[in-house]
Design a protein around this motif. Structure first.
Motif, short mmCIF file in Angstrom:
data_model
loop_
_atom_site.label_atom_id
_atom_site.label_comp_id
_atom_site.label_asym_id
_atom_site.label_seq_id
_atom_site.Cartn_x
_atom_site.Cartn_y
_atom_site.Cartn_z
N THR A 105 36.36 40.03 38.69
CA THR A 105 34.99 39.52 38.52
C THR A 105 34.09 39.98 39.66
O THR A 105 32.89 40.24 39.46
N LYS A 107 34.32 42.75 41.50
CA LYS A 107 34.28 44.19 41.77
C LYS A 107 32.86 44.77 41.71
O LYS A 107 32.42 45.47 42.63
N LYS A 108 32.14 44.48 40.63
CA LYS A 108 30.81 45.06 40.46
C LYS A 108 29.88 44.63 41.59
O LYS A 108 29.14 45.46 42.15
N ARG A 109 29.92 43.35 41.93
CA ARG A 109 29.07 42.84 43.01
C ARG A 109 29.43 43.47 44.35
O ARG A 109 28.57 43.84 45.14
N LEU A 111 30.81 46.42 44.99
CA LEU A 111 30.45 47.83 45.07
C LEU A 111 28.94 48.04 45.24
O LEU A 111 28.51 49.09 45.72
N SER A 112 28.15 47.03 44.87
CA SER A 112 26.70 47.16 45.01
C SER A 112 26.14 46.41 46.22
O SER A 112 24.93 46.37 46.42
N TYR A 140 38.73 48.03 46.89
CA TYR A 140 37.49 47.45 47.41
C TYR A 140 37.73 46.15 48.18
O TYR A 140 36.81 45.58 48.75
#
Length: 491
Positions: A105, A107-109, A111-112, A140
């Protein structure tokens, strides 16, 4: 715990070689980093610690939070925090799956968000296959550390910032022992206190000895000194923590070395000494192994009013055959005899337990023996678990693994019996006035507070937040099954 600040060390010198001073050095290094970050970005970095598992894990997390606050982080919800640490449990498989779900959940946050960091620690990290999975699939994640180096959190964060890459540091066995670091307690008036680490029992279903190591007891002097500090800080109730507190004193940790223990000084003596400390009004402990619970300990509990009359005594199964396969080192008859002795010598004592359903080879007859034991023992509460196969434990390779359908049917039957018997047992306090330690404002009822009796029973009654942290006499007015609605006795 207070710190004198960043001027305590010359931060241009090399870090001290080890111990508390080394960790304080890195805390202070990071405090400078935090000041610079705040001056540049106009805000402080934030953190969240998510904890899974036992009381010891929650106590470890209080230490992690204490270190982070000393560095200068501010607490925030997990959804917005810059640093998120997961303190993991690996007793059951679903705990592992839950962690991987959280990581996916995030991961996206991650990486940004260049300022965001993710850390994972605790028991699950002591498993080799878990580390390889994280190394390969969760690149990550920033920090990975285990059960033997919680105290190095500041040093690991500093290393991650300096090196700019994933830091994985797992120690295979206990080494340096650092206790006196800052702690952020959930409650100001009660606290856990570790008296020992690890386990020597090697129950065939349990991964704990492999991830927490062999038993190491803290010296009585260290424990009593910490208890006195807690008392001076306003703590009224202490929970003594260990994987098996009854075997306290097998050996002692002194300056990170293992030394011989005093054969005349064990858990009963420690418990009595804790109770002599002014300001400590209640003492609890967990967990007790039935094979080590002595007559001397029963006597100390019975005779000391400060010791809460509440004992967690895991049985796991009512079948002597299964108990032997589990390597529990007692029979059904020995357990029942011990429980009867406890109840005879400690009036009104509350006894809780753990029970596993679906252990390999469990027959219907074995399960019926568990049901009959629950009825005979009359527990105040029973924590029921479905057997979870843990790689690395002997039971994981046992034949006759039980099917999910059979386990579910048995689990539901056990739960029904547990609910019936515990409800009746808890009801014995109806109409009595008991001292209740008020823990918080009630989350559902305005103008109500919630607390616990010495027996561990939850009570809700009318009151205000000024009562929190106080021990209040309360009449048990309505029995609601597993809790009471009460009425405070006005002075």
């Amino acid at each position: 715990m207070s710190y004198s600040g960043i001027d305590e060390f010359s931060l241009t010198d090399d870090a001290p070689k080890g111990g508390l001073k080394r960790q304080e050095y890195f805390i202070n290094k990071l405090r400078l980093y935090m000041e610079e970050y705040k001056a540049t970005k106009g805000r402080s970095l934030t953190y969240s610690v998510e904890t899974f598992g036992c009381q010891m894990n929650f106590h470890d997390s209080e230490r992690l939070e204490g270190i982070l606050l000393a560095i200068g982080y501010e607490k925030a919800p997990t959804e917005t925090a810059d640093l998120i640490i997961f303190n993991t449990c690996t007793v059951r498989e679903n705990a592992n799956l839950k962690l991987y779900g959280h990581l996916g959940t995030l991961k996206k946050r991650k990486l940004s968000s260049p300022d965001m960091m993710i850390g994972i620690c605790g028991c699950m990290m002591q498993e080799k296959d878990v580390i390889e999975n994280i190394r390969n699939k969760y690149k990550y994640v920033d920090l990975v550390f285990g059960t033997f180096n919680f105290h190095k959190l500041a040093e690991l964060i500093y290393k991650r910032i300096e090196e700019g890459k994933q830091i994985i540091e797992i120690e295979k066995e206990a080494g340096e022992h650092v206790e006196a670091l800052p702690t952020e307690r959930k409650y100001s008036f009660k606290s856990g206190l570790n008296i020992m680490y690890g386990c020597n029992n090697f129950c065939t279903f349990c991964i704990v000895p492999y991830v927490r190591g062999r038993e190491r007891s803290r010296t009585p002097e260290d424990i009593l000194e910490e208890a006195r500090r807690l008392s001076k800080d306003g703590v009224k109730e202490i929970m003594l923590l260990g994987q098996n507190v009854n075997s306290y004193g097998v050996n002692f940790i002194a300056d990170s070395a293992i030394i011989s223990a005093d054969p005349e000084y064990g858990f009963p003596e420690l418990l009595a000494d804790i109770c002599r400390i002014d300001g400590i009004e209640r003492v609890r402990f967990m967990t007790s192994h039935p094979k080590d619970l002595s007559d001397k300990l029963i006597k100390v509990i019975a005779e000391n009013s400060k010791i809460c009359k509440s004992i967690h005594l895991p049985v796991q199964s009512g079948s002597t055959k299964l108990l032997a396969k589990m390597n529990r080192k007692y029979t059904r008859e020995q357990y029942i005899s011990l429980l009867k002795k406890i109840k005879n010598e400690i009036p009104d004592v509350s006894v809780t337990t753990d029970i596993i359903v679906g252990f390999p080879g469990e027959t219907e007859e074995d399960f019926e023996e568990t049901l009959s034991l629950v009825k005979e023992c009359e527990y105040d509460q029973a924590f029921t678990f479905i057997y979870s196969k843990r790689t690395g434990t002997p039971a994981a390779s046992y034949p006759d693994q039980i099917s999910d359908d059979v386990i579910k049917e048995r689990f539901d039957r056990l739960l029904k019996v547990v609910n019936e018997t515990t409800k009746e047992r808890v009801g014995r306090f109806l109409g009595r006035t008991l001292p209740v330690l008020v823990e918080e404002s009630n989350k559902e009822l305005s103008d109500y507070v919630t607390g616990k009796t010495e027996y561990g029973t939850t009570v809700h009654f009318k009151g205000d937040k000024d009562m929190i942290g106080e021990i209040v006499p309360v009449i048990m007015k309505e029995h609601k099954g597993f809790y009471y609605m009460g009425e405070a006795v006005r002075g």
